[in-house]
Write an enzyme that holds these catalytic residues in place. Structure first.
Site, short mmCIF file in Angstrom:
data_model
loop_
_atom_site.label_atom_id
_atom_site.label_comp_id
_atom_site.label_asym_id
_atom_site.label_seq_id
_atom_site.Cartn_x
_atom_site.Cartn_y
_atom_site.Cartn_z
N HIS A 184 0.86 -1.18 0.00
CA HIS A 184 0.00 0.00 0.00
C HIS A 184 0.90 1.24 0.00
CE1 HIS A 184 -3.22 -2.69 2.02
NE2 HIS A 184 -3.36 -2.69 0.71
N GLU A 191 1.46 3.79 2.93
CA GLU A 191 1.97 3.31 4.21
C GLU A 191 3.49 3.42 4.24
OE1 GLU A 191 0.18 -0.55 4.53
OE2 GLU A 191 -1.84 0.28 4.61
N HIS A 209 3.19 -3.30 7.04
CA HIS A 209 2.12 -2.37 6.70
C HIS A 209 2.11 -1.19 7.67
CE1 HIS A 209 -0.56 -4.55 3.74
NE2 HIS A 209 0.30 -5.50 4.06
N GLU A 241 1.78 -4.39 11.49
CA GLU A 241 1.18 -3.07 11.36
C GLU A 241 1.89 -2.07 12.26
OE1 GLU A 241 -1.22 -2.23 9.37
OE2 GLU A 241 -2.36 -4.04 8.86
#
Length: 959
Positions: free
Chosen positions: A710, A713, A807, A892
């Protein structure tokens, strides 16, 4: 007894006994009475009592009170009243007693509970019930009975037919009443009545007709004036809140000021027409980091797991066949150079000479050198004094330079920049090879010059009380006074013709990773900003990165990004954007720093031009610049560009000692945009050419790391940077890890998205982390080939021991892992399957538990290991299910900061993100502690990391 008309005394006794019983007990008594037909009995008694010409109110008043009490708990009371024909008699009773406050109040309470049924409310409205109600509402007077009637009538009218109220002109009447009661209540004696009138207006404006009438009758101006006067008076919060809610509700919605919701950039995709993609595509709400309410969720995931969890045991337990043949997988042997590299004797001598030569030519790159060099130098000459953005664009920061001596060289010679693992010349050369849809040729100064973390931690920004209310009221003021709005477009990707930027800031975003589509000058120091959608889409507005110049020092400038899509943001919980000042960098402080005050994220009155039913949100923040005529950059998070990665990998390759580190940089595949997706192999070089050392070298287990699928990010890239630098370092633990594993790394899965400044998608307009199940080689080449490599490793008996996809998370704090566990998924879902017969190794928890001990930013409490249906095609789940990797994770990292440990209350920076990448690598020691013979140099380091039976480390003081 109630169903029969008896003497008055008996009826009153019965009513009094029932009232005492129901008042003394709990709701269970009321529900029991309802189940035994109590509501019907009371309704029949009401009907019988009202049949006479002169109803006995000594019985009616207690009967109505009891009916209101019971009816409030009976969901079917309205339907029952209609069936027993008790509605219209009650309305008629009210009509004949409007001047008697006690009787009118009793009737209103009963009619209000009747209106729990829509059909009953409509019946009352059709029989001129509104006329009766508004006869009760009158201007301010001192009669107690009238005040009670107004209060009760205002509560009741909210339940009646709203359109009928609008048609009869009652909106104007309610506004006049509210103004009248406000002006005659200096001692705040009638606040409940004023609040009741506001609630009445809230319900009347439930229809579009009501909201339009509110605006047409000047209600917005009136409410704003009264609300602003109430803000200065303590104790009127109960009026301010519904008034602001009412104004927001009635503020007319308007389309975002764009000619099209579609991205300003598009690319013709293979096998598709240029009109294939649909601007009305439904926004994907199943993001790993998405939520659907306005409250912060830091400790609980944002999804409804009960509905989304995979409960089919056959799906959870089975392993699908590979999506390609063994012959097709043979092409990925080239990505395993450790298997076929030939370490000849001559190679060892060449490596030794190259190391000595490189070390002689290398210059120091410590941050202290940068501070020393830059602080000694001050700008001289007109070119260096003028920090005008145009000068940087046209002279300094072109990707390719012509002439005998480039301006890049002159800039570097004057200031002598030297940031660790960053070379501006290498960056400029890499950027010249980078392909973009828009054909970028200008470099963003922060990416070119480099970044050093600020010397200290940056605390989360305090949130001012009622900041959202303040911003909303300013937006309403802006709507009511359009003559005060400049509304001049000063930057527009859709219209590249020069705009008049006199007396305004200057904006620019046509560089790698940049995202800013349009800017409008609203008020003297206020600007509305519109972000560009992802290429080939009409959505995904979150990432921003732009240049601003022409400012005056010490003046607060307000920036409103008005087309954000997510319903909530960490910007409401202490997060700030980041800013980079060119002047500060040239004076020896090349830092991205958290910046901005009065930060707020809230729903606005705009909607996408093609999706009228969708809501948009505003991120507003104020920046006060330190220098006149500086050139500054503002971004959602610390940018990390594709060109920066390419330059960084070159520097790493030059820095390692090939006698110790086997470092190979290859191209995984070309992307849709014509860029190369970098692929890196890192392990320890064999100590010699003997068979034993080469056998161990070629049979080490694999660890696969990926990041930046992504593009928005960017924190994932900083984590990856920390992992890469640690694995290439001389740290004894890094050496141990290299001797234990072969690291296969794809540091940027979506280069095209990163280059073109998108938030979530690649140039195909698709979320690449939803393509892993059946990736298309043309539209998702990096996913196709990364999955192919993983399947190849599995087919050759080298299934990775760990897979982790890095991420960023925009809705939660801390750093945490998502993993995969069949048993935990079935337990959480409440499935009746006997999980005791399912065999599942518990090793998937080892790494997160290790990280919880050694990584200050990591939170095990935020981890989960559930398998959701909506994640079936993500990397984490596909690699776990199809490749058979037990420890398949998504890691994350927050954009904001931490709410635990030593970083509690601080925003995360690049230093902490890089540290997280280092700590992730260190956590892998737990998997190889039984297979390695540690030398004396690392025993002290390793023992502290691997002793899991001791008490938690200091940085986890919250546990």
């Amino acid at each position: 007894m109630l169903r029969q008309v008896g003497d008055v005394e008996s009826t009153l006794n019965t009513l009094n006994v029932l009232d005492e019983l129901l008042s003394a007990g709990t709701d269970r008594r009321i529900h029991y009475m309802i189940s035994k037909g109590g509501s019907e009995a009371l309704l029949m008694a009401l009907q019988n009592t009202t049949q006479g010409l002169s109803p006995d109110f000594s019985v009616l008043i207690p009967l109505l009170h009891l009916l209101a009490k019971v009816g409030h708990r009976d969901r079917g009371i309205g339907v029952k009243a209609e069936k027993l024909e008790a509605v219209l008699p009650t309305l008629e009773l009210l009509r004949h007693n409007v001047k008697n406050a006690r009787r009118a109040a009793a009737c209103l309470w009963v009619l209000r509970v009747f209106c729990s049924s829509v059909s009953t409310a409509t019946l009352i409205g059709n029989n001129r019930g509104l006329d009766v109600i508004f006869r009760l509402i009158s201007p301010h007077n001192t009669q107690h009975t009238r005040r009670v009637s107004i209060k009760m009538a205002s509560r009741f009218v909210s339940e009646v037919n709203c359109r009928a109220a609008v048609a009869k002109g009652y909106v104007s009447g309610l506004l006049k009443l509210y103004e009248d009661w406000h002006s005659h209540d200096p001692n705040l004696e009638h606040v409940p009545i004023r609040r009741a009138l506001l609630h009445c207006l809230l319900h009347v404006t439930s229809s579009q007709e009501g909201r339009s009438a509110m605006v047409a009758e000047g209600g917005m101006t009136l409410l704003l004036q009264i609300t602003q006067s109430c803000l200065a008076v303590a104790g009127l919060e109960c009026l301010v809140k519904p008034a602001v809610q009412l104004m927001r509700k009635c503020l007319p919605r308007c389309p975002i000021p764009l000619t099209s919701d579609q991205s300003a950039y598009s690319l013709l995709l293979p096998g598709r027409s240029n009109t294939h993609w649909d601007a009305d595509t439904k926004l994907d709400d199943s993001f790993e980091d998405e939520s659907e309410d306005d409250t912060e969720h830091d400790e609980a995931d944002c999804h409804d797991y009960e509905d989304d969890l995979e409960t089919d045991v056959s799906v959870l337990s089975s392993r699908p066949q590979p999506d390609r043949s063994v012959e097709e997988l043979e092409q990925y042997a080239r990505l395993c150079p450790e298997l076929h590299h030939n370490f000849r004797n001559s190679s060892w001598a060449k490596m030794s000479r190259s190391v000595r030569s490189r070390r002689k030519s290398q210059q120091p790159s410590a941050s202290s050198d940068l501070q020393t060099n830059l602080q000694k130098m001050t700008p001289c000459g007109e070119e260096e004094k003028d920090l005008n953005a145009h000068e940087f664009h046209s002279h300094y920061l072109r990707c390719q330079q012509e002439g005998q001596r480039s301006m890049v060289d002159r800039l570097l010679e004057r200031y002598g920049a030297s940031i660790p693992h960053h070379d501006p010349r290498l960056y400029s050369a890499a950027a010249a090879q980078t392909q973009s849809v828009a054909g970028y040729s200008i470099l963003a100064f922060p990416d070119f010059w480099g970044h050093l973390p600020p010397p200290g931690l940056e605390p989360m920004a305090p949130r001012r009380p009622n900041i959202q209310r303040k911003k909303v009221l300013e937006d309403i003021q802006r709507f009511l006074c359009p003559q005060d709005v400049i509304n001049k477009v000063i930057f527009d990707l859709d219209d590249p013709s020069p705009s008049d930027q006199q007396d305004s800031l200057r904006f620019f975003s046509k560089f790698e990773c940049g995202n800013l589509r349009k800017v409008m000058h609203i008020r003297r120091h206020e600007y509305d900003l519109i972000l560009n959608a992802d290429v080939n889409t009409s959505q995904h507005h979150q990432w921003f990165y732009f240049e601003v110049s022409g400012m005056v020092a010490n003046v607060p400038y307000r920036f409103n990004i008005i087309n954000c899509e997510k319903v909530n943001s960490q910007f409401n919980y202490g997060m700030q954007p980041v800013m980079y000042s060119v002047r500060e960098a040239l004076e020896g402080r090349p830092h991205w720093v958290r910046s901005g005050t009065e930060i707020c994220y809230y729903r606005n009155n705009f909607h996408p031009s093609c999706r009228k039913g969708s809501s948009l949100y505003t991120l507003t923040f104020t920046v006060t610049f330190k220098h006149d005529e500086d050139v500054c950059y503002l971004a959602y998070h610390y940018p990390y560009s594709y060109s920066a990665l390419q330059a960084h990998l070159q520097l790493l390759q030059r820095s390692v000692d090939p006698r110790k580190v086997f470092f190979r940089r290859q191209s995984l595949c070309p992307t849709l945009g014509g860029n190369s997706c970098p692929f890196v192999t890192i392990t320890a070089s064999p100590p010699s050419r003997n068979w034993k050392d080469l056998h161990q070298f070629r049979n080490r287990p694999c660890v696969v790391l990926t990041a930046r699928v992504h593009p928005g990010e960017s924190n994932a890239s900083w984590v990856m940077k920390g992992s890469l630098e640690f694995l290439c370092s001389d740290d004894p633990i890094a050496q141990t890890l290299r001797e234990a594993y072969v690291f296969k790394i794809v540091p940027m899965l979506n280069p095209d998205g990163v280059v073109n400044g998108t938030q979530r998608c690649s140039l195909s307009g698709e979320d690449q982390n939803r393509q892993w199940m059946k990736p298309d080689i043309s539209l998702s080449p990096t996913i196709f080939h990364t999955k192919g490599l993983l399947l190849y490793l599995s087919s050759t008996g080298r299934t990775p021991v760990v897979f982790c996809d890095f991420h960023g998370h925009s809705r939660k704090k801390n750093v945490f892992l998502y993993g995969c566990s069949v048993k935990e998924t079935l337990w959480q879902s409440g499935c009746t399957v006997d999980t005791s017969v399912l065999k599942e190794p518990p090793g998937y928890r080892m790494i997160p538990k290790m990280l919880d001990r050694i990584a200050p930013a990591f939170s095990f409490n935020s981890c989960n290991f559930l398998i959701e249906k909506s994640r079936a095609s993500t990397a984490r789940v596909v690699v776990w299910r199809e490749v058979g990797v037990l420890r398949s994770y998504t890691m994350e990292s927050t954009y904001n900061g931490c709410d635990q440990g030593i970083y509690k209350g601080f925003q995360i920076g690049t230093r902490q993100l890089e540290e997280m990448g280092q700590k992730f690598c260190q956590s892998l020691l737990i998997l190889c502690r039984n297979r390695l013979d540690y030398n004396s140099k690392i025993i002290s380091h390793v023992s502290a990391l691997l002793d899991l039976d001791d008490s938690p480390l200091d940085h986890k003081s919250h546990k």
